[in-house]
Enzyme design. Structure first.
Site, PDB file in Angstrom:
ATOM      1  CG  ASP A 255      12.182  15.436  63.084  1.00 25.62           C
ATOM      2  OD1 ASP A 255      12.145  15.110  64.283  1.00 25.62           O
ATOM      3  OD2 ASP A 255      12.275  14.607  62.161  1.00 25.62           O
TER       4      ASP A 255
ATOM      5  CG  ASN B  42       4.915  13.226  68.393  1.00 22.54           C
ATOM      6  OD1 ASN B  42       4.798  14.383  68.011  1.00 22.54           O
ATOM      7  ND2 ASN B  42       5.776  12.376  67.815  1.00 22.54           N
TER       8      ASN B  42
ATOM      9  CD  GLU C 250       8.345  24.585  44.618  1.00 21.47           C
ATOM     10  OE1 GLU C 250       9.319  23.813  44.749  1.00 21.47           O
ATOM     11  OE2 GLU C 250       7.738  24.728  43.543  1.00 21.47           O
TER      12      GLU C 250
END
Ligand code: V0D
Length: 252
Positions: free
Chosen positions: A28, A76, A214
């Site tokens: 991003d 998108n 994680e």
């Protein structure tokens, strides 16, 4: 190649025997990176491809076995047409410049997502790229293109319904059976998810597969994501695993 002090420190601290097997990245911040520099969003995406190149090389050298990159989400398409069109030129450009390096580094390219709705030329580029690299036995580079996780789960459910109707499902459906209906069926779940650019959300990416991963976030924009950031993420991942190990031990 000159290494910074932090890079050397991290390389010394990372346990090469406990590298996360599968790392997923939400890339991003290309647009924001560009705008803050007074450049066009296209320039941000162009620089984003450079970071893909570097990250593939660094991940493969570190011993990561699967790298999944979120390149284009089903949401998108809502971006301006000129931007979408520019993004759709990137897979072809990527293979034109990167195929020799992918072959040299023994990288196998795969795709997850709904290919059907991609422009013909993109389908052709990604099919050629995955075909040419299919016998490579090193790292799997998995691009998520026109990917949305809820749509993926619904696709799996609908295919399961069909297979049930056809009598192909014996007994109930467990997590293992269900996983086999997802795009990622052949892959283990990600051990580590990285998201750049300061957002702390999953944004419809691998919802099922990230259940135990994680999560690691950084404010750095994707074009500025470098080897040191990848090493920081892996180091943090290993530290969390070590801590978790200790707690489990003390509770025995
Ligand atoms: C722009 C940052 C590589 C995110 C990275 C079509 C946004 C650069 C690919 C690529 C994009 C995809 C599939 C493939 C080979 C390369 C790519 C898109 C955007 C959207 F087989 N970078 N990249 N695809 N960006």
């Amino acid at each position: 190649m000159i290494k910074t002090a932090r890079e050397q420190e991290l390389l010394g601290a990372i346990d090469p025997g406990k590298i996360p097997f599968h790392v997923a990245i939400i890339m991003d911040g290309n647009g924001r990176w560009a705008v803050e520099k007074g450049l066009s969003r296209h320039e941000g995406h162009r620089q984003g491809v450079e970071t893909v190149r570097e990250t593939v090389k660094n991940s493969s050298e570190l011993g990561i076995k699967v790298l999944t990159l979120f390149a284009f989400s089903t949401e998108n398409w809502k971006r301006p047409a000129t931007e979408v069109s520019y993004l759709m030129s990137l897979p072809e450009k990527y293979f034109k410049s990167e195929l020799p390096e992918l072959m040299r580094n023994n990288v196998q390219v795969r795709l997850i997502g709904d290919r059907e709705k991609l422009p013909r030329k993109v389908q052709k580029a990604v099919e050629e790229g995955s075909e040419k690299t299919k016998n490579n036995s090193g790292m799997i580079l998995n691009f998520a293109l026109n990917y949305g996780s809820r749509a993926e789960i619904l696709m799996a459910v609908n295919r399961l319904i069909n297979d049930t109707r056809d009598g192909k499902i014996k007994g109930g459906i467990n997590e293992k059976t269900f996983s086999q209906y997802l795009y990622t069926s052949a892959l283990p779940d990600p051990d580590l998810l990285i998201r750049t650019s300061g957002e702390m959300r999953i944004s419809n990416f691998l919802l099922w597969q990230l259940a135990y991963s994680e999560l690691w976030f950084t404010d750095v924009y994707w074009p500025d994501f470098s080897k040191v950031h990848l090493l920081e993420a892996v180091f943090d991942y290993q530290r969390r695993k070590r801590r978790f190990g200790k707690i489990q031990d003390s509770e025995r």
